[in-house]
Design a protein around this motif. Structure first.
Motif, PDB file in Angstrom:
ATOM      1  N   GLY A 288      18.331   7.076   1.150  1.00 49.22           N
ATOM      2  CA  GLY A 288      19.504   7.970   1.839  1.00 49.22           C
ATOM      3  C   GLY A 288      20.165   8.685   1.008  1.00 49.22           C
ATOM      4  N   ASP A 289      20.135   8.192  -0.601  1.00 53.88           N
ATOM      5  CA  ASP A 289      20.863   9.033  -1.443  1.00 53.88           C
ATOM      6  C   ASP A 289      19.989  10.327  -1.411  1.00 53.88           C
ATOM      7  OD1 ASP A 289      22.552   7.173  -1.972  1.00 53.88           O
ATOM      8  OD2 ASP A 289      21.666   6.707  -3.917  1.00 53.88           O
ATOM      9  N   HIS A 290      18.580  10.500  -1.461  1.00 59.71           N
ATOM     10  CA  HIS A 290      17.760  11.534  -1.359  1.00 59.71           C
ATOM     11  C   HIS A 290      18.334  12.455  -0.262  1.00 59.71           C
ATOM     12  CE1 HIS A 290      14.178   9.208  -3.341  1.00 59.71           C
ATOM     13  NE2 HIS A 290      15.163   9.641  -4.312  1.00 59.71           N
ATOM     14  N   HIS A 291      18.353  11.878   1.005  1.00 60.32           N
ATOM     15  CA  HIS A 291      19.027  12.676   1.956  1.00 60.32           C
ATOM     16  C   HIS A 291      20.185  13.612   1.555  1.00 60.32           C
ATOM     17  CE1 HIS A 291      16.191  12.348   5.452  1.00 60.32           C
ATOM     18  NE2 HIS A 291      15.810  11.157   4.853  1.00 60.32           N
ATOM     19  N   ARG A 292      21.219  12.948   1.220  1.00 63.39           N
ATOM     20  CA  ARG A 292      22.526  13.520   0.842  1.00 63.39           C
ATOM     21  C   ARG A 292      22.566  14.386  -0.034  1.00 63.39           C
ATOM     22  NH1 ARG A 292      23.430   7.885   2.606  1.00 63.39           N
ATOM     23  NH2 ARG A 292      23.199   7.203   0.630  1.00 63.39           N
ATOM     24  N   ILE A 293      21.720  14.236  -1.120  1.00 62.49           N
ATOM     25  CA  ILE A 293      21.587  15.395  -2.369  1.00 62.49           C
ATOM     26  C   ILE A 293      20.787  16.317  -2.049  1.00 62.49           C
ATOM     27  CG2 ILE A 293      20.059  15.394  -4.460  1.00 62.49           C
ATOM     28  CD1 ILE A 293      20.625  12.387  -4.848  1.00 62.49           C
ATOM     29  N   VAL A 294      19.734  16.332  -1.230  1.00 59.37           N
ATOM     30  CA  VAL A 294      19.026  17.652  -0.564  1.00 59.37           C
ATOM     31  C   VAL A 294      20.016  18.357   0.315  1.00 59.37           C
ATOM     32  CG1 VAL A 294      17.170  18.346   0.651  1.00 59.37           C
ATOM     33  CG2 VAL A 294      16.856  16.372  -0.953  1.00 59.37           C
ATOM     34  N   ASP A 295      20.609  17.598   1.160  1.00 56.74           N
ATOM     35  CA  ASP A 295      21.699  18.345   2.120  1.00 56.74           C
ATOM     36  C   ASP A 295      22.703  19.173   1.385  1.00 56.74           C
ATOM     37  OD1 ASP A 295      20.429  17.434   4.464  1.00 56.74           O
ATOM     38  OD2 ASP A 295      21.615  15.979   4.699  1.00 56.74           O
TER      39      ASP A 295
ATOM     40  N   ALA B  46      16.020  -2.957   1.435  1.00 52.22           N
ATOM     41  CA  ALA B  46      17.433  -2.570   1.646  1.00 52.22           C
ATOM     42  C   ALA B  46      17.731  -1.529   0.554  1.00 52.22           C
ATOM     43  CB  ALA B  46      18.245  -3.523   2.015  1.00 52.22           C
ATOM     44  N   LEU B  47      17.482  -2.021  -0.700  1.00 54.89           N
ATOM     45  CA  LEU B  47      17.711  -1.271  -1.774  1.00 54.89           C
ATOM     46  C   LEU B  47      17.052   0.142  -1.886  1.00 54.89           C
ATOM     47  CD1 LEU B  47      18.052  -3.867  -4.853  1.00 54.89           C
ATOM     48  CD2 LEU B  47      19.726  -2.686  -3.826  1.00 54.89           C
ATOM     49  N   ILE B  48      15.875   0.290  -1.630  1.00 54.13           N
ATOM     50  CA  ILE B  48      14.896   1.339  -1.490  1.00 54.13           C
ATOM     51  C   ILE B  48      15.287   2.290  -0.566  1.00 54.13           C
ATOM     52  CG2 ILE B  48      12.650   2.367  -1.281  1.00 54.13           C
ATOM     53  CD1 ILE B  48      12.961   0.773  -4.056  1.00 54.13           C
TER      54      ILE B  48
ATOM     55  N   ASP C 150       0.750  -1.329  -0.057  1.00 51.84           N
ATOM     56  CA  ASP C 150       0.066  -0.024   0.002  1.00 51.84           C
ATOM     57  C   ASP C 150       0.800   1.319   0.079  1.00 51.84           C
ATOM     58  OD1 ASP C 150      -2.284  -1.578   0.133  1.00 51.84           O
ATOM     59  OD2 ASP C 150      -2.471  -1.425   2.296  1.00 51.84           O
ATOM     60  N   ASP C 151       2.169   0.980   0.493  1.00 48.21           N
ATOM     61  CA  ASP C 151       2.941   2.359   0.341  1.00 48.21           C
ATOM     62  C   ASP C 151       3.753   2.644  -0.982  1.00 48.21           C
ATOM     63  OD1 ASP C 151       2.339   2.616   2.926  1.00 48.21           O
ATOM     64  OD2 ASP C 151       4.151   1.594   3.800  1.00 48.21           O
ATOM     65  N   HIS C 152       3.495   1.627  -1.796  1.00 42.44           N
ATOM     66  CA  HIS C 152       4.357   1.732  -3.201  1.00 42.44           C
ATOM     67  C   HIS C 152       4.056   3.124  -4.011  1.00 42.44           C
ATOM     68  CE1 HIS C 152       5.356  -0.044  -7.347  1.00 42.44           C
ATOM     69  NE2 HIS C 152       6.199   0.832  -7.065  1.00 42.44           N
ATOM     70  N   ALA C 153       2.783   3.503  -4.069  1.00 45.99           N
ATOM     71  CA  ALA C 153       2.170   4.657  -4.932  1.00 45.99           C
ATOM     72  C   ALA C 153       2.675   5.719  -4.140  1.00 45.99           C
ATOM     73  CB  ALA C 153       0.851   4.346  -5.136  1.00 45.99           C
ATOM     74  N   PRO C 154       2.436   5.770  -2.819  1.00 49.73           N
ATOM     75  CA  PRO C 154       2.743   6.915  -2.065  1.00 49.73           C
ATOM     76  C   PRO C 154       4.342   7.142  -2.016  1.00 49.73           C
ATOM     77  CG  PRO C 154       1.258   5.758  -0.546  1.00 49.73           C
ATOM     78  CD  PRO C 154       1.777   5.052  -1.757  1.00 49.73           C
ATOM     79  N   TYR C 155       5.247   6.271  -2.130  1.00 46.25           N
ATOM     80  CA  TYR C 155       6.745   6.309  -2.350  1.00 46.25           C
ATOM     81  C   TYR C 155       7.220   6.826  -3.801  1.00 46.25           C
ATOM     82  CZ  TYR C 155      11.575   6.272  -1.812  1.00 46.25           C
ATOM     83  OH  TYR C 155      12.954   6.398  -1.934  1.00 46.25           O
TER      84      TYR C 155
END
Length: 228
Positions: free
Chosen positions: A180-187, A173-175, A124-129
């Motif tokens: 985690g990449d998203h966090h580093r990119i935004v920072d 783990a892959l997602i 159920d979290d696939h579409a929100p993610y």
């Protein structure tokens, strides 16, 4: 405000990118118009647009067929995406983000953390993610303030399996690594570290291509297509 034909185009594009139509499958106007609840006119216009984008092919006497993309074509699109979105990160860091963009990006991070914080992938979290992923990438591209970059990035996203609209929702783990990449990119963007932001995004998109490559045969089997 979008026109009816644009709405139909977006719907059909989404169906193709998400595998509702199999590669090589014929697309007919009447069934589509009935499924969407519109006349054939906007459907005809939408099909012409998708043909111009390269998602479908028009063949005499056969009509429109969903284009078959080889693995090499898809990986080439990932290569283009990595360069363009890396450039978007560099430009966004150099220009600086406005308050609304910072709020959007941080909201994406928080929502992604919430969805992945369960320790497993809930169907159920696939579409929100997926929405988190699309909103984050689109915000970065918009922050680059380069309309050409946005236009060319959109074309690269309109290749099946190469789009940020598609997330393989199978390996937590892959997602989690990707988010985690998203966090580093935004920072890096917020800190105005243009070189690091570009490098991180290029690696992020490149790794998504590696994941796709490793799962390509299975995805094709699901959609009834042979690898080329």
């Amino acid at each position: 405000m979008q026109t009816l034909s644009q709405n139909v185009t977006d719907t059909l594009r989404g169906w193709i990118l998400h595998g509702r139509f199999k590669p090589g499958e014929r697309i007919e106007e009447i069934p589509i118009s009935l499924a969407i609840g519109v006349s054939r006119t906007p459907v005809r216009a939408a099909l012409a647009t998708l043909a111009s984008e390269g998602l479908i092919d028009h063949q005499p006497k056969r009509g429109y067929l969903v284009k078959v993309f080889a693995l090499g074509d898809i990986l080439a699109a990932y290569e283009v995406r990595s360069v363009l979105e890396g450039l978007a990160c560099r430009a966004a860091a150099q220009h600086g983000l406005d308050d609304s963009q910072i709020v959007t990006l941080r909201s994406c991070l928080v929502e992604g953390d919430r969805l992945l914080g369960k320790g497993h992938l809930d169907p159920d979290d696939h579409a929100p993610y997926q929405k988190v992923n699309v909103d984050l990438h689109n915000t970065v591209i918009a922050a680059a303030r380069n309309p050409w970059l946005g236009r060319f990035a959109e074309q690269a996203h309109n290749i099946p399996y190469a789009s940020d609209r598609i997330v393989l929702w199978e390996d937590h783990a892959l997602i989690l690594r990707s988010h985690g990449d998203h966090h580093r990119i935004v920072d890096a963007i917020i800190e105005r570290d243009a070189a690091r932001a570009e490098s991180l995004m290029r690696e992020h998109v490149y790794y998504a291509g590696v994941i796709l490559k490793n799962n390509f045969e299975r995805l094709l089997a699901q959609h009834g297509q042979a690898a080329e």
